[in-house]
Design an enzyme around this catalytic site. Structure first.
Site, PDB file in Angstrom:
ATOM      1  N   ASP A 174     -32.607  -8.643  62.680  1.00 34.29           N
ATOM      2  CA  ASP A 174     -33.781  -9.501  63.092  1.00 34.29           C
ATOM      3  C   ASP A 174     -33.269 -10.152  64.591  1.00 34.29           C
ATOM      4  OD1 ASP A 174     -35.629 -11.669  63.583  1.00 34.29           O
ATOM      5  OD2 ASP A 174     -35.806 -12.193  61.520  1.00 34.29           O
ATOM      6  N   THR A 230     -42.818  -5.874  50.914  1.00 39.15           N
ATOM      7  CA  THR A 230     -43.672  -7.112  50.575  1.00 39.15           C
ATOM      8  C   THR A 230     -44.204  -7.712  51.748  1.00 39.15           C
ATOM      9  OG1 THR A 230     -41.640  -8.386  50.657  1.00 39.15           O
ATOM     10  CG2 THR A 230     -42.637  -7.622  48.387  1.00 39.15           C
ATOM     11  N   ARG A 232     -46.175  -6.218  55.463  1.00 40.51           N
ATOM     12  CA  ARG A 232     -47.247  -5.770  56.093  1.00 40.51           C
ATOM     13  C   ARG A 232     -47.538  -4.266  55.743  1.00 40.51           C
ATOM     14  NH1 ARG A 232     -48.856 -10.132  55.283  1.00 40.51           N
ATOM     15  NH2 ARG A 232     -49.904 -11.828  56.547  1.00 40.51           N
ATOM     16  N   GLU A 261     -56.234  -2.621  53.407  1.00 41.75           N
ATOM     17  CA  GLU A 261     -56.689  -3.604  52.165  1.00 41.75           C
ATOM     18  C   GLU A 261     -58.047  -4.310  51.990  1.00 41.75           C
ATOM     19  OE1 GLU A 261     -53.450  -6.472  51.965  1.00 41.75           O
ATOM     20  OE2 GLU A 261     -51.919  -5.181  51.984  1.00 41.75           O
ATOM     21  N   HIS A 280     -50.761  -6.776  46.756  1.00 43.64           N
ATOM     22  CA  HIS A 280     -50.435  -7.767  47.910  1.00 43.64           C
ATOM     23  C   HIS A 280     -50.602  -9.148  47.303  1.00 43.64           C
ATOM     24  CE1 HIS A 280     -50.340  -8.556  52.216  1.00 43.64           C
ATOM     25  NE2 HIS A 280     -49.537  -9.412  51.765  1.00 43.64           N
ATOM     26  N   GLY A 282     -47.689 -10.894  46.197  1.00 44.67           N
ATOM     27  CA  GLY A 282     -46.155 -11.433  46.439  1.00 44.67           C
ATOM     28  C   GLY A 282     -46.431 -12.874  46.373  1.00 44.67           C
TER      29      GLY A 282
END
Length: 314
Positions: A174, A230, A232, A261, A280, A282
């Site tokens: 990251d 989890t 996109r 989606e 989706h 989560g």
């Protein structure tokens, strides 16, 4: 009596705890699956000062239909469904309920990781069909394995802590994360592909990382890698993943998000072995629903309060 300013919610409801904070506003709901045309019409009719985004996208046309609009507040952490450059050009602030659903999403990622490693769904189906596969089945042991995390925000860090507690080596990429706990080893993205036994995505979707999981990056992964997403769906080239799972190069994929989606029917993943799928959800828990709603409302009210203070000062 003057009409109250309007907050438009692109959904059918808000948690009562969140709604209780909006006593000075009229709340207008767009329904469970609002289309862009529906939101434009509602914006023209009510001229909201704020939009709380649950479902659907917020486009420039919707912003232009609401001249009084000052804030677009995401009921969640991902703002990829909001046209942020268009909002910035119109002086509209975009906010997100960062971290409000971190526990829920991290738990879903762990459920998918364990489900893939332990063949939970497949063994359950076999058991119900009367089979006893103890002599032939071997699960994957995660203790001692390397998990590679892409994205080390609130969700990624919480998931990392869970993996560390299970005895996994945690590496992460990251470029924006600092002050990492000592159990996360920062690495470059190439190391993730090359070293990880399992990879979990926890980053926002941007124009730069769209389809970052593709035929080329999957080919650089270890044979038998597990992939969990989890975040996109647009982070993954779905056709390339299907091919990689079909060849066995990717052992299993646990997916909670998809490029389109709701998932199209039929979909290339339907009926395919090696895929553990959820719709989706989560971040969809009772606690997260309250946390995200309250955070989204508070973000909205903070922006509106600043705007009012600036107007009075001017």
């Amino acid at each position: 009596m003057l009409n109250k300013p309007v907050i438009l919610v692109t959904g059918a409801d808000l948690a009562p705890q969140a709604l209780a904070l909006l006593g000075d506003y009229e709340v207008v709901y767009a329904g469970k699956t609002p289309l862009a045309a529906d939101l434009v019409a509602l914006a023209q009719r009510h001229d909201p000062v704020g939009i709380i985004v649950r479902y659907g996208a917020v486009t420039p046309e919707i912003m232009d239909a609401a001249p009084a609009l000052k804030v677009i507040s995401k009921h969640g952490s991902g703002t990829d469904t909001i046209d942020k450059p268009a909002a910035a050009a119109r002086g509209i602030e975009v906010t997100a309920a960062v971290g409000a659903n971190a526990a829920a999403v991290a738990e879903q990622a762990m459920a998918l990781l364990l489900g893939c490693a332990k063949s939970v769904a497949q063994l359950n189906e076999r058991m119900h069909a009367g089979h006893w596969d103890k002599a032939t089945h071997k699960s994957v042991e995660l203790a001692g394995a390397t998990i590679g995390l892409i994205g080390l925000g609130a969700i990624g860090r919480r998931f990392a802590r869970m993996c560390d507690a299970m005895g996994m080596r945690v590496i992460g990429f990251d470029p924006f994360a600092g002050d990492l706990p000592d159990y996360i080893e920062p690495v470059d993205l190439e190391t993730i592909w090359r070293v990880a036994d399992a990879i979990s995505l926890h980053c926002p979707l941007t124009s730069e990382n769209r389809a970052m999981v593709n035929a080329q990056t999957l080919a650089r992964c270890k044979p038998g890698v597990i992939l969990v997403n989890t975040a996109r769906g647009g982070l993954i080239d779905e056709a390339a993943l299907l091919a990689a799972v079909g060849s066995g190069h990717v052992a299993m994929a646990g997916l909670d998000s998809f490029v389109v989606e709701p998932m199209t029917v039929p979909h290339i993943f339907h009926g395919q072995p090696g895929f553990l799928l959820s719709p989706h959800i989560g971040g969809v828990t009772s606690a997260a629903y309250v946390n995200m709603g309250v955070a989204a409302v508070r973000n909205t009210l903070d922006v509106l309060a600043r705007a009012e203070a600036l107007a009075k000062a001017g």
